[in-house]
Enzyme design. Structure first.
Site, PDB file in Angstrom:
ATOM      1  N   SER A 142     -21.805  22.415  99.776  1.00  0.00           N
ATOM      2  CA  SER A 142     -22.081  23.830  99.987  1.00  0.00           C
ATOM      3  C   SER A 142     -22.136  24.142 101.469  1.00  0.00           C
ATOM      4  CB  SER A 142     -23.428  24.204  99.347  1.00  0.00           C
ATOM      5  OG  SER A 142     -23.848  25.497  99.724  1.00  0.00           O
ATOM      6  N   TYR A 155     -32.178  23.034  98.819  1.00  0.00           N
ATOM      7  CA  TYR A 155     -30.753  23.045  98.495  1.00  0.00           C
ATOM      8  C   TYR A 155     -29.919  22.525  99.667  1.00  0.00           C
ATOM      9  CZ  TYR A 155     -26.378  24.871  96.497  1.00  0.00           C
ATOM     10  OH  TYR A 155     -25.113  24.995  95.982  1.00  0.00           O
TER      11      TYR A 155
END
Length: 243
Positions: A142, A155
């Site tokens: 990501s 995250y």
């Protein structure tokens, strides 16, 4: 003998699109991993079959080492003529919050699924690939793992760890004709981003739009092709120009 591809978290979103794309592009038999949403996973199978491909379900929770290992080992032993040539580690979750408010469980759960899950699944598949002397591993990281995003320390840490994992493993298995790469999507239109303020976030993106799952899947498709045989340990950003 069938050439197979295991995709984790493939019941919806980016994982589903990758599954459909790889079945279409290469005729791979797709192993659709899911944790609990069997109905959505069956929809993915149905779409692949409607396009002339083949797929089957493989249920396990990626964060559970024993469950993951048992499921994959059992499948490999019961399909001795088949080969898992491609692994896409896509399963992931978010539990966003500022660190000062983040609960321990929310940090641990994201790390367990996103990062530990990548280890668990890859560990279960890598010996199979090493014995066959061939493999393509693509990890769906990501933008958060590349540059960090406020409110996503958990995250970002999980995806940053996935990127480091990718670079290290690539060096370990390169001589066995196994490539290990990552893609790092930015803001992609999926269920995971549907509640984000898109109009505001588009202002941060030079291309002034969110990406599509198909654009991520197309990059994954290239990385598993023979055209990418000399690319390993790389991270390809798919984010519309965010730097």
């Amino acid at each position: 003998m069938r050439d197979c591809c295991l995709i984790t978290g493939a019941s919806r979103g980016i994982g589903k699109t990758i599954a459909i794309t790889l079945a279409q592009d290469y005729g791979l038999h797709i192993l659709i991993n899911y944790a609990s949403n069997e109905a959505a996973a069956l929809e993915t199978v149905a779409e692949i079959e409607a396009n002339g491909g083949t797929a089957e379900l493989l249920q396990f929770k990626v964060q559970d080492y024993e469950e993951t290992t048992t499921a994959i080992d059992s499948w490999i032993k019961s399909h001795p003529e088949d080969q898992i040539k491609v692994l896409v580690n896509n399963a992931g979750v978010t539990k966003d919050n500022l660190l000062v408010f983040m609960e321990k469980d929310d940090f641990n759960n994201v790390i367990d699924i996103n990062l530990r899950g990548t280890y668990n699944v890859t560990k279960a598949v890598i010996n199979h690939m090493v014995r066959k002397r061939y493999g393509r591993i693509v990890n769906v990281a990501s933008l958060a793992g590349v540059k960090g995003v406020p409110g996503q320390t958990n995250y970002s840490a999980s995806k940053g760890g996935m990127i480091a994992f990718t670079k290290s493993l690539a060096q370990e298995v390169a001589k066995r004709k196994i490539t290990v790469n990552a893609v790092a999507p930015g803001f992609i239109s999926t269920d995971m981003t549907k509640d984000l303020p898109e109009d505001e976030l588009k202002k941060l993106i030079p291309m002034n739009r969110f990406g599509t799952p198909e654009e991520v899947a197309g990059t994954v498709s290239f990385l598993v092709s023979e055209k990418a045989a000399y690319i390993t340990g790389e991270v390809i950003n798919i984010n519309g120009g965010i730097s």
